[in-house]
Design a protein around this motif. Structure first.
Motif, mmCIF file in Angstrom:
data_model
loop_
_atom_site.group_PDB
_atom_site.id
_atom_site.type_symbol
_atom_site.label_atom_id
_atom_site.label_comp_id
_atom_site.label_asym_id
_atom_site.label_seq_id
_atom_site.Cartn_x
_atom_site.Cartn_y
_atom_site.Cartn_z
ATOM 1 N N PHE A 135 -10.092 -9.990 0.572
ATOM 2 C CA PHE A 135 -11.196 -10.099 -0.368
ATOM 3 C C PHE A 135 -12.455 -10.800 0.479
ATOM 4 O O PHE A 135 -13.442 -10.195 0.363
ATOM 5 C CB PHE A 135 -10.938 -11.357 -1.274
ATOM 6 N N ASP A 136 -12.161 -11.407 1.626
ATOM 7 C CA ASP A 136 -13.346 -11.771 2.507
ATOM 8 C C ASP A 136 -13.945 -10.648 3.042
ATOM 9 O O ASP A 136 -15.088 -10.386 3.152
ATOM 10 C CB ASP A 136 -12.709 -12.987 3.555
ATOM 11 N N ASN A 137 -13.114 -9.818 3.809
ATOM 12 C CA ASN A 137 -13.600 -8.611 4.351
ATOM 13 C C ASN A 137 -14.581 -7.899 3.224
ATOM 14 O O ASN A 137 -15.366 -7.190 3.654
ATOM 15 C CB ASN A 137 -12.321 -7.783 4.678
ATOM 16 N N PHE A 138 -13.966 -7.668 1.896
ATOM 17 C CA PHE A 138 -14.825 -7.069 1.036
ATOM 18 C C PHE A 138 -16.049 -7.382 0.791
ATOM 19 O O PHE A 138 -17.067 -6.765 0.815
ATOM 20 C CB PHE A 138 -13.861 -7.078 -0.209
ATOM 21 N N ARG A 192 -7.243 -3.495 -9.485
ATOM 22 C CA ARG A 192 -6.156 -2.529 -8.749
ATOM 23 C C ARG A 192 -4.733 -2.886 -8.902
ATOM 24 O O ARG A 192 -4.168 -2.211 -8.215
ATOM 25 C CB ARG A 192 -6.597 -2.357 -7.207
ATOM 26 N N SER A 193 -4.580 -3.890 -9.687
ATOM 27 C CA SER A 193 -3.214 -4.281 -9.936
ATOM 28 C C SER A 193 -2.502 -3.156 -10.092
ATOM 29 O O SER A 193 -2.545 -2.215 -11.079
ATOM 30 C CB SER A 193 -3.141 -5.499 -10.951
ATOM 31 N N ASP A 216 -12.077 0.591 -3.307
ATOM 32 C CA ASP A 216 -11.484 1.808 -3.176
ATOM 33 C C ASP A 216 -10.138 1.566 -3.657
ATOM 34 O O ASP A 216 -9.562 0.491 -3.675
ATOM 35 C CB ASP A 216 -11.705 2.506 -1.718
ATOM 36 N N GLY A 217 -9.344 2.591 -3.455
ATOM 37 C CA GLY A 217 -7.606 2.336 -3.818
ATOM 38 C C GLY A 217 -6.883 1.514 -2.771
ATOM 39 O O GLY A 217 -5.952 1.043 -3.088
ATOM 40 N N GLU A 218 -7.692 1.252 -1.576
ATOM 41 C CA GLU A 218 -7.170 0.050 -0.831
ATOM 42 C C GLU A 218 -7.568 -1.225 -0.705
ATOM 43 O O GLU A 218 -7.722 -1.957 0.273
ATOM 44 C CB GLU A 218 -6.908 0.662 0.622
ATOM 45 N N SER A 219 -8.391 -1.473 -1.951
ATOM 46 C CA SER A 219 -9.182 -2.995 -1.844
ATOM 47 C C SER A 219 -10.379 -3.121 -0.823
ATOM 48 O O SER A 219 -10.535 -4.108 -0.643
ATOM 49 C CB SER A 219 -8.007 -4.206 -1.771
ATOM 50 N N ARG A 220 -10.612 -2.054 -0.173
ATOM 51 C CA ARG A 220 -11.885 -1.950 0.425
ATOM 52 C C ARG A 220 -12.916 -1.900 -0.362
ATOM 53 O O ARG A 220 -12.986 -1.069 -1.227
ATOM 54 C CB ARG A 220 -11.618 -1.043 1.632
ATOM 55 N N LEU A 221 -14.231 -2.129 0.342
ATOM 56 C CA LEU A 221 -15.604 -1.675 -0.371
ATOM 57 C C LEU A 221 -15.597 0.133 -0.461
ATOM 58 O O LEU A 221 -15.126 0.559 0.434
ATOM 59 C CB LEU A 221 -16.599 -2.003 0.580
ATOM 60 N N GLN A 222 -15.823 0.451 -1.653
ATOM 61 C CA GLN A 222 -15.883 1.627 -1.726
ATOM 62 C C GLN A 222 -16.651 2.368 -0.901
ATOM 63 O O GLN A 222 -18.052 2.376 -0.602
ATOM 64 C CB GLN A 222 -16.577 2.250 -3.289
ATOM 65 N N LYS A 233 2.328 9.836 -0.469
ATOM 66 C CA LYS A 233 3.791 9.749 -0.847
ATOM 67 C C LYS A 233 4.447 8.518 -1.036
ATOM 68 O O LYS A 233 5.263 7.995 -1.433
ATOM 69 C CB LYS A 233 4.315 10.659 0.050
ATOM 70 N N GLN A 234 3.931 7.552 -0.174
ATOM 71 C CA GLN A 234 4.356 6.170 -0.056
ATOM 72 C C GLN A 234 4.002 5.261 -1.103
ATOM 73 O O GLN A 234 4.262 3.925 -1.195
ATOM 74 C CB GLN A 234 4.155 5.353 1.304
ATOM 75 N N GLY A 235 3.077 5.978 -1.792
ATOM 76 C CA GLY A 235 2.410 4.995 -2.958
ATOM 77 C C GLY A 235 1.557 4.085 -2.672
ATOM 78 O O GLY A 235 1.386 3.065 -3.378
ATOM 79 N N GLN A 236 1.075 3.983 -1.388
ATOM 80 C CA GLN A 236 0.293 3.093 -0.957
ATOM 81 C C GLN A 236 -1.236 3.393 -1.144
ATOM 82 O O GLN A 236 -2.187 2.759 -1.748
ATOM 83 C CB GLN A 236 0.534 2.562 0.410
ATOM 84 N N GLY A 237 -1.639 4.426 -0.315
ATOM 85 C CA GLY A 237 -2.946 4.933 -0.319
ATOM 86 C C GLY A 237 -3.181 5.541 -1.585
ATOM 87 O O GLY A 237 -2.436 6.321 -2.272
ATOM 88 N N GLN A 238 -4.351 5.280 -2.182
ATOM 89 C CA GLN A 238 -4.767 5.869 -3.487
ATOM 90 C C GLN A 238 -6.262 6.376 -3.298
ATOM 91 O O GLN A 238 -7.156 6.174 -2.588
ATOM 92 C CB GLN A 238 -4.934 4.616 -4.327
#
Lengths: 257, 264
Positions: free
Chosen positions: B20-23, A231-232, A83-89, A35-40
């Protein structure tokens, strides 16, 4: 292979000149936003119907390859890593939906339903889910499971990449640009001492020589950075990044088959 | 760990660089976590295209308690399985904390952690929880939220959370089905079959008791077998991609002498 089967393949399958199955339009990357448009959250959806199902099984039997456009492959690579929050999938999700035809006894109307779902984690854990009611028709159920797994295998098998060599002209361009800047900065000196232009010319050559090699070294790094930037939120940025990404690498097909 | 030695670095480095570093760190860590290929097959009532949003998943599992399950009128037959998820989350968090600062802890603090890890009962006393609270941060809201963000940034924790969230989604669906269905047919929403292929080639197969004598036993086993065979190929592709990428990143960091050698 029987004549009838050949006919079937020709009639239904989008087979490219390279004798590959082309199904890009039936493979979608679906996306949600909270809803907040953040988590994807994203997942890959295969949309099948009876014709496609037959076609895929046929292609598998004939050992055809699934042809995937570079654009879709790039999207997939980004999805496989980030992933949707720029972490490793944490897990790649693949769903197979099936469009039932009207009048099929189990379903009252034409509808798309997800029959199978696979979640593949980078650390090697796979969860395969299958709808209970699809077990009623054993042959069909096995067929759709085969198609589902074949599609995933084909997609993942084409992920590995090799860095492309940076074109020499890029290095020349950069070198010229840098030296031109220097020349403009000390234009007075250069006019007074014309021999300086020989040094400038030498500098351009040296810079492109070193620059080309350095750029090549950094291709994987640049690639990963760009992949991560996919993810831009701006579609135009994504389009440019995707275009750049396809320029930087090519699919590593050395280990195929 | 760098993070602990230099606590100020978090505020100084721009968010994007830190992310990015964390990634990159998670990317290189994932290879360490690979011990075996595990393929699970589940038969479920319905496949909802379940979405995974880490914060929500954490919050929803954190909230599970006996009172909450009763309040939400979750089918009693599922309670223990829900509570198990909550316990697993607690354990994962303990493991994360232990890994981060095991060397700093004294014996008493360590005992607290092992208390959670060795708890064989189905429940953890809510008062004893070590998990940061996502809803009513106890003393310092910003700190609690940062704690959650930190743990969600950990690749291993995130993968475990995802698996727990998958299992919770199955339980939620099962609960919905139990509430609406007129007849309660056989409960199938469990992992029916599991195959673990270890790196040394050893294969372990486990089958759920419900599977034996199931009317579609043969079919489910066939589908599982197919999933295992395909799983190997699928994972191989994914792994190739990862290793390839990490390898080229490492070789790029190699000495500049590589620059000279390239020509020949």
């Amino acid at each position: 292979m029987g004549k009838d089967e050949q006919k079937l393949t020709k009639k239904y399958l989008p087979i490219s000149a390279k004798k590959c199955l082309h199904l890009d339009t039936y493979i979608r990357i679906e996306e949600w936003k909270d809803k907040q448009g953040q988590g994807q959250s994203r997942f890959i959806l295969f949309n099948l119907d009876q014709q496609l199902l037959d076609g895929i099984l046929q292609a598998k039997a004939e050992k055809l390859r699934l042809e995937i456009s570079e654009g879709l492959l790039t999207e997939l690579r980004s999805y496989a890593l980030v992933d949707g929050e720029s972490r490793l999938q944490s897990g790649l999700t693949f769903c197979t939906a099936y469009r039932f035809e009207l009048g099929r006894k189990r379903v009252p109307s034409a509808a798309e339903e997800i029959i199978l779902r696979s979640v593949i984690s980078l650390d090697g854990e796979i969860i395969n889910q299958i709808r209970r009611d699809s077990l009623q028709d054993g042959t069909w159920c096995l067929a759709i499971a085969t198609a589902h797994h074949w599609l995933i295998s084909q997609l993942l098998y084409q992920l590995p990449i090799q860095a492309r060599e940076v074109p020499q002209r890029v290095a020349w361009g950069l070198a010229l640009f840098i030296v031109a800047l220097i020349a403009i900065l000390c234009i007075g000196l250069a006019i007074a001492h014309p021999w300086l232009w020989i040094i400038f010319a030498g500098l351009v050559w040296l810079l492109q020589f070193w620059g080309h090699r350095l750029l090549n070294q950094f291709v994987p790094w640049i690639y990963l950075q760009l992949l991560w930037q996919m993810r831009s939120p701006y579609p135009i940025v994504r389009k440019i990044v995707r275009q750049l990404l396809t320029q930087l690498v090519y699919s590593d097909t050395t280990e195929k088959n | 760990m760098m993070k602990l030695k230099n606590p100020n670095s978090r505020g100084v480095t721009p968010l994007l660089t830190r992310k990015f570093d964390n990634f990159l760190k998670s990317l290189s860590d994932v290879l360490i976590d690979i011990t075996a290929l595990e393929v699970n097959t589940m038969v479920v009532e319905q496949i909802t295209a379940h979405k995974f949003i880490p914060w929500e998943a954490y919050r929803d599992i954190y909230l599970i308690s006996r009172e909450e399950l009763t309040r939400q009128e979750i089918d009693p037959s599922l309670h223990s399985r829900y509570l198990n998820l909550r316990k697993d989350l607690e354990m994962e968090y303990c493991l994360f904390l232990l890994e981060e600062r095991v060397s700093e802890l004294d014996a008493i603090a360590l005992k607290e952690y092992t208390g959670v890890l060795t708890n064989s009962g189905g429940e953890i006393d809510p008062a004893e929880t070590k998990l940061p609270n996502p809803l009513k941060p106890r003393t310092n809201p910003a700190k609690e939220i940062e704690k959650i963000q930190t743990v969600l940034d950990d690749g291993r924790f995130l993968r475990s959370l995802r698996k727990l969230s998958e299992l919770k989604a199955v339980l939620d669906n099962r609960d919905r089905f139990l509430k609406t269905a007129i007849t309660t047919s056989e409960p199938t929403d469990l992992i029916c079959a599991q195959s673990i292929i270890q790196l040394d080639g050893k294969i372990i197969n486990r089958y759920d008791r419900q599977l034996l004598g199931h009317e579609h036993q043969e079919l489910i086993l066939n589908i599982h077998k197919q999933g295992v065979a395909a799983g190997e190929k699928q994972w191989h592709g994914l792994l190739n991609f990862l290793v390839n990428l990490i390898e080229s990143l490492i070789s790029q960091r190699g000495s500049i002498s590589g620059v000279f050698n390239r020509r020949n």
